[in-house]
Design a protein around this motif. Structure first.
Motif, PDB file in Angstrom:
ATOM      1  N   THR A  96      -7.771  -6.598   1.768  1.00  0.00           N
ATOM      2  CA  THR A  96      -7.082  -6.577   0.767  1.00  0.00           C
ATOM      3  C   THR A  96      -5.840  -5.623   0.779  1.00  0.00           C
ATOM      4  O   THR A  96      -5.068  -5.282   0.037  1.00  0.00           O
ATOM      5  CB  THR A  96      -7.970  -5.791  -0.505  1.00  0.00           C
ATOM      6  OG1 THR A  96      -8.691  -4.626  -0.256  1.00  0.00           O
ATOM      7  CG2 THR A  96      -8.916  -7.025  -0.848  1.00  0.00           C
ATOM      8  N   THR A  97      -5.830  -4.563   1.814  1.00  0.00           N
ATOM      9  CA  THR A  97      -4.998  -3.576   2.102  1.00  0.00           C
ATOM     10  C   THR A  97      -3.561  -4.054   2.297  1.00  0.00           C
ATOM     11  O   THR A  97      -3.458  -5.290   2.658  1.00  0.00           O
ATOM     12  CB  THR A  97      -5.483  -2.626   3.253  1.00  0.00           C
ATOM     13  OG1 THR A  97      -4.650  -1.542   3.208  1.00  0.00           O
ATOM     14  CG2 THR A  97      -5.173  -3.606   4.690  1.00  0.00           C
ATOM     15  N   SER A  98      -2.519  -3.232   1.909  1.00  0.00           N
ATOM     16  CA  SER A  98      -1.257  -3.391   2.362  1.00  0.00           C
ATOM     17  C   SER A  98      -0.692  -2.489   3.416  1.00  0.00           C
ATOM     18  O   SER A  98      -1.150  -1.005   3.073  1.00  0.00           O
ATOM     19  CB  SER A  98      -0.189  -3.500   1.218  1.00  0.00           C
ATOM     20  OG  SER A  98      -0.528  -4.492   0.191  1.00  0.00           O
ATOM     21  N   VAL A  99      -0.284  -2.899   4.371  1.00  0.00           N
ATOM     22  CA  VAL A  99       0.242  -1.599   5.411  1.00  0.00           C
ATOM     23  C   VAL A  99       1.658  -1.852   5.525  1.00  0.00           C
ATOM     24  O   VAL A  99       2.249  -2.894   5.828  1.00  0.00           O
ATOM     25  CB  VAL A  99      -0.517  -2.197   6.950  1.00  0.00           C
ATOM     26  CG1 VAL A  99       0.054  -0.932   7.878  1.00  0.00           C
ATOM     27  CG2 VAL A  99      -1.977  -2.338   6.635  1.00  0.00           C
ATOM     28  N   PHE A 100       2.138  -0.613   5.403  1.00  0.00           N
ATOM     29  CA  PHE A 100       3.696  -0.510   5.572  1.00  0.00           C
ATOM     30  C   PHE A 100       4.040   0.277   6.889  1.00  0.00           C
ATOM     31  O   PHE A 100       3.468   1.174   6.971  1.00  0.00           O
ATOM     32  CB  PHE A 100       4.399   0.172   4.320  1.00  0.00           C
ATOM     33  CG  PHE A 100       3.981  -0.416   2.919  1.00  0.00           C
ATOM     34  CD1 PHE A 100       5.019  -1.549   2.414  1.00  0.00           C
ATOM     35  CD2 PHE A 100       2.917  -0.205   2.235  1.00  0.00           C
ATOM     36  CE1 PHE A 100       4.805  -1.775   1.289  1.00  0.00           C
ATOM     37  CE2 PHE A 100       2.512  -0.758   1.068  1.00  0.00           C
ATOM     38  CZ  PHE A 100       3.570  -1.918   0.487  1.00  0.00           C
ATOM     39  N   ARG A 101       5.200  -0.244   7.337  1.00  0.00           N
ATOM     40  CA  ARG A 101       5.732   0.284   8.475  1.00  0.00           C
ATOM     41  C   ARG A 101       6.620   1.495   7.984  1.00  0.00           C
ATOM     42  O   ARG A 101       7.403   1.482   7.279  1.00  0.00           O
ATOM     43  CB  ARG A 101       6.736  -0.523   9.228  1.00  0.00           C
ATOM     44  CG  ARG A 101       7.418  -0.035  10.426  1.00  0.00           C
ATOM     45  CD  ARG A 101       8.144  -0.962  11.114  1.00  0.00           C
ATOM     46  NE  ARG A 101       9.360  -0.616  12.040  1.00  0.00           N
ATOM     47  CZ  ARG A 101       9.739  -1.203  12.896  1.00  0.00           C
ATOM     48  NH1 ARG A 101       9.523  -2.549  13.339  1.00  0.00           N
ATOM     49  NH2 ARG A 101      10.709  -0.774  13.626  1.00  0.00           N
ATOM     50  N   THR A 102       6.343   2.781   8.686  1.00  0.00           N
ATOM     51  CA  THR A 102       6.842   4.094   8.456  1.00  0.00           C
ATOM     52  C   THR A 102       8.029   4.033   9.515  1.00  0.00           C
ATOM     53  O   THR A 102       7.919   3.460  10.613  1.00  0.00           O
ATOM     54  CB  THR A 102       5.821   5.057   8.564  1.00  0.00           C
ATOM     55  OG1 THR A 102       4.818   4.932   7.486  1.00  0.00           O
ATOM     56  CG2 THR A 102       6.785   6.587   8.175  1.00  0.00           C
ATOM     57  N   SER A 103       9.105   4.583   8.899  1.00  0.00           N
ATOM     58  CA  SER A 103      10.348   4.699   9.835  1.00  0.00           C
ATOM     59  C   SER A 103       9.956   5.422  11.093  1.00  0.00           C
ATOM     60  O   SER A 103       9.151   6.470  11.111  1.00  0.00           O
ATOM     61  CB  SER A 103      11.367   5.647   9.261  1.00  0.00           C
ATOM     62  OG  SER A 103      11.890   4.715   8.054  1.00  0.00           O
ATOM     63  N   PRO A 104      10.425   4.888  12.232  1.00  0.00           N
ATOM     64  CA  PRO A 104      10.024   5.541  13.594  1.00  0.00           C
ATOM     65  C   PRO A 104      10.618   6.843  13.545  1.00  0.00           C
ATOM     66  O   PRO A 104      11.532   7.477  12.824  1.00  0.00           O
ATOM     67  CB  PRO A 104      11.024   4.836  14.443  1.00  0.00           C
ATOM     68  CG  PRO A 104      11.955   4.104  13.869  1.00  0.00           C
ATOM     69  CD  PRO A 104      11.512   4.000  12.328  1.00  0.00           C
ATOM     70  N   PRO A 105      10.101   8.044  14.417  1.00  0.00           N
ATOM     71  CA  PRO A 105      10.306   9.247  14.529  1.00  0.00           C
ATOM     72  C   PRO A 105      11.700   9.673  14.913  1.00  0.00           C
ATOM     73  O   PRO A 105      12.285   8.807  15.675  1.00  0.00           O
ATOM     74  CB  PRO A 105       9.322   9.899  15.542  1.00  0.00           C
ATOM     75  CG  PRO A 105       8.874   8.746  16.365  1.00  0.00           C
ATOM     76  CD  PRO A 105       8.898   7.620  15.429  1.00  0.00           C
ATOM     77  N   HIS A 106      12.336  10.572  14.332  1.00  0.00           N
ATOM     78  CA  HIS A 106      13.717  10.930  14.756  1.00  0.00           C
ATOM     79  C   HIS A 106      13.732  12.012  15.536  1.00  0.00           C
ATOM     80  O   HIS A 106      12.956  13.113  15.581  1.00  0.00           O
ATOM     81  CB  HIS A 106      14.443  11.406  13.509  1.00  0.00           C
ATOM     82  CG  HIS A 106      15.846  11.508  13.601  1.00  0.00           C
ATOM     83  ND1 HIS A 106      16.524  12.684  14.361  1.00  0.00           N
ATOM     84  CD2 HIS A 106      16.988  10.867  13.450  1.00  0.00           C
ATOM     85  CE1 HIS A 106      17.839  12.397  14.249  1.00  0.00           C
ATOM     86  NE2 HIS A 106      18.119  11.409  13.745  1.00  0.00           N
ATOM     87  N   VAL A 119      -1.016   2.911   4.350  1.00  0.00           N
ATOM     88  CA  VAL A 119      -2.093   1.910   4.082  1.00  0.00           C
ATOM     89  C   VAL A 119      -2.282   2.136   2.640  1.00  0.00           C
ATOM     90  O   VAL A 119      -2.534   3.123   2.047  1.00  0.00           O
ATOM     91  CB  VAL A 119      -3.356   1.875   5.123  1.00  0.00           C
ATOM     92  CG1 VAL A 119      -2.726   1.662   6.575  1.00  0.00           C
ATOM     93  CG2 VAL A 119      -3.812   3.145   4.736  1.00  0.00           C
ATOM     94  N   THR A 120      -2.874   1.029   1.739  1.00  0.00           N
ATOM     95  CA  THR A 120      -3.547   1.097   0.584  1.00  0.00           C
ATOM     96  C   THR A 120      -4.988   1.340   0.691  1.00  0.00           C
ATOM     97  O   THR A 120      -5.548   0.215   1.464  1.00  0.00           O
ATOM     98  CB  THR A 120      -2.971   0.027  -0.320  1.00  0.00           C
ATOM     99  OG1 THR A 120      -3.185  -1.128   0.137  1.00  0.00           O
ATOM    100  CG2 THR A 120      -1.498   0.339  -0.404  1.00  0.00           C
ATOM    101  N   GLY A 218       9.731  -1.767   3.248  1.00  0.00           N
ATOM    102  CA  GLY A 218       9.278  -2.126   1.988  1.00  0.00           C
ATOM    103  C   GLY A 218       8.552  -3.383   1.905  1.00  0.00           C
ATOM    104  O   GLY A 218       8.279  -4.415   1.021  1.00  0.00           O
ATOM    105  N   ILE A 219       8.199  -4.062   3.199  1.00  0.00           N
ATOM    106  CA  ILE A 219       7.394  -5.247   3.387  1.00  0.00           C
ATOM    107  C   ILE A 219       6.218  -4.950   3.673  1.00  0.00           C
ATOM    108  O   ILE A 219       5.798  -4.582   4.872  1.00  0.00           O
ATOM    109  CB  ILE A 219       8.054  -6.128   4.311  1.00  0.00           C
ATOM    110  CG1 ILE A 219       9.665  -6.350   4.175  1.00  0.00           C
ATOM    111  CG2 ILE A 219       7.422  -7.398   4.699  1.00  0.00           C
ATOM    112  CD1 ILE A 219      10.594  -7.139   5.365  1.00  0.00           C
ATOM    113  N   PRO A 220       5.250  -5.558   2.841  1.00  0.00           N
ATOM    114  CA  PRO A 220       3.710  -5.052   3.114  1.00  0.00           C
ATOM    115  C   PRO A 220       3.373  -6.186   4.164  1.00  0.00           C
ATOM    116  O   PRO A 220       3.773  -7.373   3.979  1.00  0.00           O
ATOM    117  CB  PRO A 220       3.029  -5.333   1.884  1.00  0.00           C
ATOM    118  CG  PRO A 220       4.160  -6.222   0.980  1.00  0.00           C
ATOM    119  CD  PRO A 220       5.344  -5.914   1.499  1.00  0.00           C
ATOM    120  N   ASN A 221       2.609  -5.668   5.237  1.00  0.00           N
ATOM    121  CA  ASN A 221       1.730  -6.577   6.098  1.00  0.00           C
ATOM    122  C   ASN A 221       2.845  -7.119   6.828  1.00  0.00           C
ATOM    123  O   ASN A 221       2.743  -8.522   6.825  1.00  0.00           O
ATOM    124  CB  ASN A 221       0.724  -7.321   5.369  1.00  0.00           C
ATOM    125  CG  ASN A 221      -0.165  -6.664   5.030  1.00  0.00           C
ATOM    126  OD1 ASN A 221      -0.642  -5.441   5.485  1.00  0.00           O
ATOM    127  ND2 ASN A 221      -0.907  -7.054   3.845  1.00  0.00           N
TER     128      ASN A 221
END
Length: 238
Positions: A96-106, A119-120, A218-221
């Motif tokens: 059931t979770t949605s995993v979102f990619r976080t922006s890569p480190p700067h 994650v939710t 903004g795209i889950p999974n």
């Protein structure tokens, strides 16, 4: 010969709470435990060393205390995971979770370090998980979460498409016949590849790239979507 390090009373209580929370959500067998950093999405981000403290966690059963940083314990199970942070136990189910990619480190922003994702949990609360600055994007817990979500959600997604359902991954939609976003749409035999370019999604339709599409954050999974495109496109099994 030195025997095993005994847990403190507080560590025993934490393990009991973690096990109870996992049992309530039927997460199955515990597979691994990791150290990381975590904060809920509505909280002010405070990044930590996270996995750099893992050797101490393995030896002593706890992460070293670090002023101003939210160290977390991740327990990964067959069907999901628990996140113990700041006295709370959050539960995530892979199905059931949605995993979102976080922006890569700067490289010039020390506050953004290490592999990370959002994650939710089972209540819908978003939790940001991060590794440390000395670790690359192949953090073990990150890879295991991804595999667990694909294993749980890909068969269900394919079944939904077979039953005529329309699936949405943020601004991207797909059916058993087509995929599209915005003004872009294509039949599956036309779709050759999906790629990420400058943190936006693009589709290769009949040899021509169409983009930029929606931003990947903004795209889950996103990895489930990629698996579906691979399966449904002309080179897939269908």
């Amino acid at each position: 010969m030195t025997g095993p390090v005994r847990r403190t009373r507080s560590e025993e209580l934490l393990l009991a709470r973690v096990s109870a929370a996992a049992g309530r959500e039927h997460l199955g067998k515990r597979r691994a435990t990791y150290g990381a950093a975590a904060h809920t999405a509505h909280a002010k981000p405070v990044w930590a060393r996270g996995i750099r403290g893992l050797p101490a966690f393995i030896r002593y059963g706890r992460l070293p205390a670090t002023k101003g940083r939210d160290d977390a314990r991740l327990d990964l199970y067959a069907q999901g995971m628990t996140i113990a942070v700041k006295g709370r136990i959050l539960v995530v189910r892979y199905d059931t979770t949605s995993v979102f990619r976080t922006s890569p480190p700067h490289p010039r922003d020390p506050a953004r370090v290490g592999p990370s994702c959002t994650v939710t949990d089972v209540t819908g609360e978003r939790v940001v998980l991060s590794g440390g600055p000395d670790h690359d994007d192949a953090a073990p817990w990150h890879s295991e979460i991804q595999r667990g979500v694909i294993r749980s959600q890909l068969p269900r997604s394919l079944d939904a498409l077979d039953r005529g359902k329309r699936l949405a991954f943020g601004d991207i939609w797909l059916t058993s016949e087509q995929i599209g976003y915005g003004e872009v749409r294509a039949w599956w035999p036309q779709v050759r590849h999906l790629r990420i370019r400058e943190e936006a999604l693009e589709l290769d339709i009949d040899g021509r790239w169409h983009g930029p599409g929606p931003g990947v954050s903004g795209i889950p999974n996103l990895f489930v979507l990629s698996a579906l495109v691979e399966h449904l496109g002309p080179d897939g099994a269908r």
